[in-house]
Scaffold this motif. Structure first.
Motif, PDB file in Angstrom:
ATOM      1  N   LEU A  39       0.829  -1.206   0.000  1.00 24.10           N
ATOM      2  CA  LEU A  39       0.000   0.000   0.000  1.00 24.10           C
ATOM      3  C   LEU A  39       0.864   1.257   0.000  1.00 24.10           C
ATOM      4  CD1 LEU A  39      -2.798  -1.130   2.471  1.00 24.10           C
ATOM      5  CD2 LEU A  39      -2.938  -0.966  -0.024  1.00 24.10           C
TER       6      LEU A  39
ATOM      7  N   GLY B 272       0.909   3.910  -3.070  1.00 23.29           N
ATOM      8  CA  GLY B 272       0.654   5.321  -2.774  1.00 23.29           C
ATOM      9  C   GLY B 272       1.737   6.233  -3.309  1.00 23.29           C
TER      10      GLY B 272
ATOM     11  N   PHE C 277      -6.588  -0.674  -1.400  1.00 19.35           N
ATOM     12  CA  PHE C 277      -5.947   0.535  -1.913  1.00 19.35           C
ATOM     13  C   PHE C 277      -6.971   1.463  -2.553  1.00 19.35           C
ATOM     14  CE2 PHE C 277      -3.753   2.767  -5.448  1.00 19.35           C
ATOM     15  CZ  PHE C 277      -2.973   3.591  -4.650  1.00 19.35           C
ATOM     16  N   ALA C 278      -7.897   0.906  -3.325  1.00 18.22           N
ATOM     17  CA  ALA C 278      -8.935   1.730  -3.968  1.00 18.22           C
ATOM     18  C   ALA C 278      -9.838   2.364  -2.930  1.00 18.22           C
ATOM     19  CB  ALA C 278      -9.753   0.874  -4.918  1.00 18.22           C
TER      20      ALA C 278
ATOM     21  N   LYS D 275      -8.024   5.177  -1.208  1.00 13.14           N
ATOM     22  CA  LYS D 275      -7.832   6.288  -2.131  1.00 13.14           C
ATOM     23  C   LYS D 275      -9.053   7.204  -2.171  1.00 13.14           C
ATOM     24  CE  LYS D 275      -6.154   6.659  -6.843  1.00 13.14           C
ATOM     25  NZ  LYS D 275      -5.809   5.901  -8.024  1.00 13.14           N
ATOM     26  N   LYS D 276     -10.246   6.641  -1.929  1.00 12.34           N
ATOM     27  CA  LYS D 276     -11.481   7.421  -1.992  1.00 12.34           C
ATOM     28  C   LYS D 276     -11.636   8.302  -0.823  1.00 12.34           C
ATOM     29  CE  LYS D 276     -14.136   4.377  -4.868  1.00 12.34           C
ATOM     30  NZ  LYS D 276     -15.300   3.554  -5.025  1.00 12.34           N
TER      31      LYS D 276
END
Length: 87
Positions: A56, A60, A82-83, A86-87
């Motif tokens: 991760l 990033g 990870f997605a 990210k949000k």
């Protein structure tokens, strides 16, 4: 650009792979920036050990996984984490 990819280890006809972060211009078995796990397709259930925190962190920072590593990460649920982060 940094890539997250496999580097081949093991004996002839008995491959074992390390999952590494490496510059995309380096050779397949070049010096990695970081080793983040391993993958053994020779075993029956193809065991994988991945350090999620390191993956991760590198994702990033902009490291791009290869197609094979992306499928391994997807199977282990790391890309979903990870997605979500990210949000």
């Amino acid at each position: 650009m940094l890539k997250i990819r496999l580097t081949r280890m093991g004996a002839k006809k008995n491959p074992f792979y390390r999952i590494v972060v490496i510059d995309s211009r380096e050779a397949r078995n070049g010096a990695p920036a970081d080793t983040i796990g391993w993958y053994d397709p020779a075993k029956l259930d193809a065991p994988v050990k991945i350090d999620e925190e390191k993956v991760l962190s590198w994702l990033g920072k902009g490291a791009q996984p290869t197609d094979t590593v992306r499928s391994i990460l997807r199977k282990n649920g790391i890309l979903a984490k990870f997605a979500e982060a990210k949000k």
